[in-house]
Design a protein around this motif. Sequence first.
Motif, PDB file in Angstrom:
ATOM      1  N   THR A  16       0.846  -1.197   0.000  1.00 33.13           N
ATOM      2  CA  THR A  16       0.000   0.000   0.000  1.00 33.13           C
ATOM      3  C   THR A  16       0.883   1.250   0.000  1.00 33.13           C
ATOM      4  OG1 THR A  16      -0.085   0.185   2.414  1.00 33.13           O
ATOM      5  CG2 THR A  16      -1.768  -1.226   1.365  1.00 33.13           C
ATOM      6  N   ASP A  17       0.305   2.364  -0.389  1.00 39.17           N
ATOM      7  CA  ASP A  17       1.030   3.636  -0.335  1.00 39.17           C
ATOM      8  C   ASP A  17       1.444   3.961   1.087  1.00 39.17           C
ATOM      9  OD1 ASP A  17       0.917   4.075  -3.060  1.00 39.17           O
ATOM     10  OD2 ASP A  17      -0.813   5.427  -2.969  1.00 39.17           O
ATOM     11  N   TYR A  18       0.577   3.666   2.045  1.00 35.31           N
ATOM     12  CA  TYR A  18       0.891   3.917   3.455  1.00 35.31           C
ATOM     13  C   TYR A  18       2.207   3.237   3.828  1.00 35.31           C
ATOM     14  CZ  TYR A  18       0.502   3.431   8.546  1.00 35.31           C
ATOM     15  OH  TYR A  18       0.749   3.442   9.886  1.00 35.31           O
ATOM     16  N   ASN A  19       2.335   1.946   3.513  1.00 35.26           N
ATOM     17  CA  ASN A  19       3.558   1.204   3.838  1.00 35.26           C
ATOM     18  C   ASN A  19       4.752   1.709   3.034  1.00 35.26           C
ATOM     19  OD1 ASN A  19       1.325  -1.416   4.018  1.00 35.26           O
ATOM     20  ND2 ASN A  19       2.515  -0.794   5.781  1.00 35.26           N
ATOM     21  N   LYS A  20       4.507   2.038   1.781  1.00 33.66           N
ATOM     22  CA  LYS A  20       5.590   2.518   0.927  1.00 33.66           C
ATOM     23  C   LYS A  20       6.224   3.776   1.508  1.00 33.66           C
ATOM     24  CE  LYS A  20       6.347   4.527  -3.648  1.00 33.66           C
ATOM     25  NZ  LYS A  20       5.712   4.918  -4.915  1.00 33.66           N
ATOM     26  N   TYR A  21       5.395   4.740   1.883  1.00 34.35           N
ATOM     27  CA  TYR A  21       5.933   6.013   2.359  1.00 34.35           C
ATOM     28  C   TYR A  21       6.502   5.915   3.771  1.00 34.35           C
ATOM     29  CZ  TYR A  21       4.376   7.868  -1.995  1.00 34.35           C
ATOM     30  OH  TYR A  21       4.222   8.087  -3.332  1.00 34.35           O
ATOM     31  N   LYS A  22       5.955   5.009   4.583  1.00 29.37           N
ATOM     32  CA  LYS A  22       6.576   4.766   5.894  1.00 29.37           C
ATOM     33  C   LYS A  22       7.998   4.265   5.682  1.00 29.37           C
ATOM     34  CE  LYS A  22       4.824   2.761   9.450  1.00 29.37           C
ATOM     35  NZ  LYS A  22       4.161   1.834  10.366  1.00 29.37           N
TER      36      LYS A  22
END
Length: 190
Positions: A16-22
């Motif tokens: 997910t984008d959330y995990n990617k940016y974290k």
Amino acid sequence: SKSKNIKENHPLKPLTDYNKYKGLCEPVLFKYADKNFTTVVARPATLCGYSPRCRLDITVNILTNHAYHNKEIKIFGGDQKRPNLHINDMCRAYLKLIQSSSKKVQKEVFNIGYRNLKIKQIAKIVKKTVEKFFKEQGKNQLISLTYTPSNDKRSYHINSDKIKRKLNFRPKYNIEDAVLDLCNAFKKKK
């Protein structure tokens, strides 16, 4: 990842984008590390249990909410794994990280979790715990489990041995504690 023992050095594979940016933030943070600024990354498991700003969209909490209020738990898929951690243990872990010497935590990454269980296993724990809660309240209420196929591929298993080894941190609370906290909060209309 399909690996069964995800340690902190495992390559990041965000879905997910959330995990990617974290994940992209971690090296940026470490660029600022120096003798006057300690940087550390906490990678918590999925949190569970009651808090004043409680999230009811995460695994243990949503299953408990449905069990308590609807007397039914809907399981989508069920074979996906989720590592869990009680919110009180996460707070304890943050305190441990803050209070630890910079030499122990500077530019370190720590997985912080307790149990890696399949969602269907979590659902059975929730069912049993909520039924026991109701029984102690004088209600003989059964909770049904309903299974529905799902294409949700988010499944992960984390290894939290590093924080145990380096900082002597061990969780004190379990999923049953989280479910009971939530049931008591629901009963009090929190």
